[in-house]
Design an enzyme around this catalytic site. Structure first.
Site: not given
Ligand code: FA5
Length: 348
Positions: A157, A174, A200, A214, A257, A311
């Protein structure tokens, strides 16, 4: 001065007065005949040079003429004022029967429209819409999401830092920090979607902007499985892109995740045959997703033995580009009405 001469003067003065058709011309006329240096005034002043026997007659005649002209002047001034007023009213007249001019009304930005469309779909699936800060602590943007300092994943990121000395403060790269903020404040069951602007440190090109949007999704409860994620995302994709869409999940990596997936739909332009839009693969990647990492659940004080969740995070500009065939992301933020006005018929 003979009475003929006085008659001629009267005639000339009255004729000139008749011709004066503006207040300006009238003022000129008044100065010429009745002003301090006007013809009548000068003649009255010159009476002294006339032979004594003529003075009373000429004096009376000139005074009468003066009174006549003054009266004629006043009458003419009244008429001219009325004419001027009438002309002005005519010129400024408003035709109340004319149809009004329509004020130019802006349209909702295509990104706003897409956020509404997507959040509407999720609202109907039982999700609540929440929003969070664009200026974010490094803790929420990274640490709590299982991306510790010095971890190489932090570079994925490309972050814009506001302050990095003591407490890291960033423009969020994000919307995932909101997973943490929501879980910190609530107890399961949780079902939220989070639309918002992200930033970003990115070289801008046809598919990358340095700021974009997003939509994050988060569902946490007992017994939540990957099957729920698949079902929810498939239903979402079909509502947005058409019921005939086929969907694909592939392994991917995101530190927060486990397992992580990327979610793709079959290309609606070539129906999976392979074309320029899908890069010949027949598939278009829509978002990243996965089961919430047990460490992330622990970070917010949830027991990963009891609760599970999933998610996802998707790029909004990307969705608009796919749905409406926009070839370059840079169109969105140039403020060019020729581009933006094309989205005025999309039902909001
Ligand atoms: C993420 O940002 C993850 N937070 C997504 C996620 C959430 C994964 C929850 C798992 C669970 P990624 O960096 O791939 O992932 O960005 C997600 C989407 O944001 C991309 O697919 C893309 O559509 C959009 N995006 C990312 N960077 C840009 C950019 N510079 N310009 C425009 N869109 C961007």
């Amino acid at each position: 001065m003979s009475s003929e001469q006085i008659d001629l003067l009267r005639e000339r003065a009255l004729r000139d007065l008749e011709e004066a058709s503006s207040l300006e011309a009238l003022a000129e006329w008044h100065a010429r005949y009745l002003g301090r240096r006007g013809e009548i005034t000068l003649r009255l002043r010159g009476l002294g040079s006339l032979p004594a026997e003529e003075r009373p007659r000429v004096g009376r005649a000139l005074n009468e003429l003066k009174e006549t002209l003054e009266a004629a002047y006043e009458e003419r001034e009244r008429v001219v004022r009325q004419l001027e007023l009438a002309a002005r009213m005519q010129a400024e007249a408003v035709d109340v029967t004319l149809p009004g001019r329509r004020p130019a009304i802006g349209t909702l930005h295509p990104v706003t429209q897409m956020i509404r469309e997507v959040t509407d779909i999720f609202a109907h699936l039982g999700f609540q819409v929440v929003e969070g800060p664009e200026v974010e602590y490094g803790y929420y943007a990274f640490d709590a999401l299982n991306i510790p300092p010095e971890h190489p994943a932090r570079d994925v990121w490309d972050t814009i830092f506001i302050e990095s000395d003591r407490k890291e403060i960033v423009l969020r790269p994000h919307t995932s920090p909101m997973q943490i903020r929501v879980m910190e404040r609530r107890k399961p069951p949780i079902r939220v979607v989070v639309p918002g602007r992200c930033y970003r440190y990115e070289a801008v090109d046809a598919t990358h902007e340095w700021h974009f949007h997003q939509i994050e999704g988060l569902a946490v409860d007992e017994h939540i499985t990957m099957a729920d994620l698949k079902g929810t995302l498939a239903e979402f994709a079909r509502q947005l892109f058409g019921r005939e869409r086929r969907v694909r999940f592939r392994c991917d990596f995101f530190p927060f995740v486990e397992p992580g997936v990327d979610f793709a739909i079959d290309c609606m332009f070539c129906r999976g045959e392979g074309c320029r839009v899908c890069g010949g693969s027949g598939w278009i990647e829509i978002l990243g997703a996965g089961m919430v990492h047990p460490q992330v659940l622990r970070n917010v004080g949830y027991d990963p033995g009891r609760y599970t969740g999933w998610a996802f995070g998707m790029g909004v500009e990307r969705l608009v580009m796919l749905k409406y065939g926009v070839p370059d992301i840079r169109y969105f933020y140039q403020g060019d009405l020729r581009f933006l006005a094309q989205f005025d018929r999309i039902p909001v």
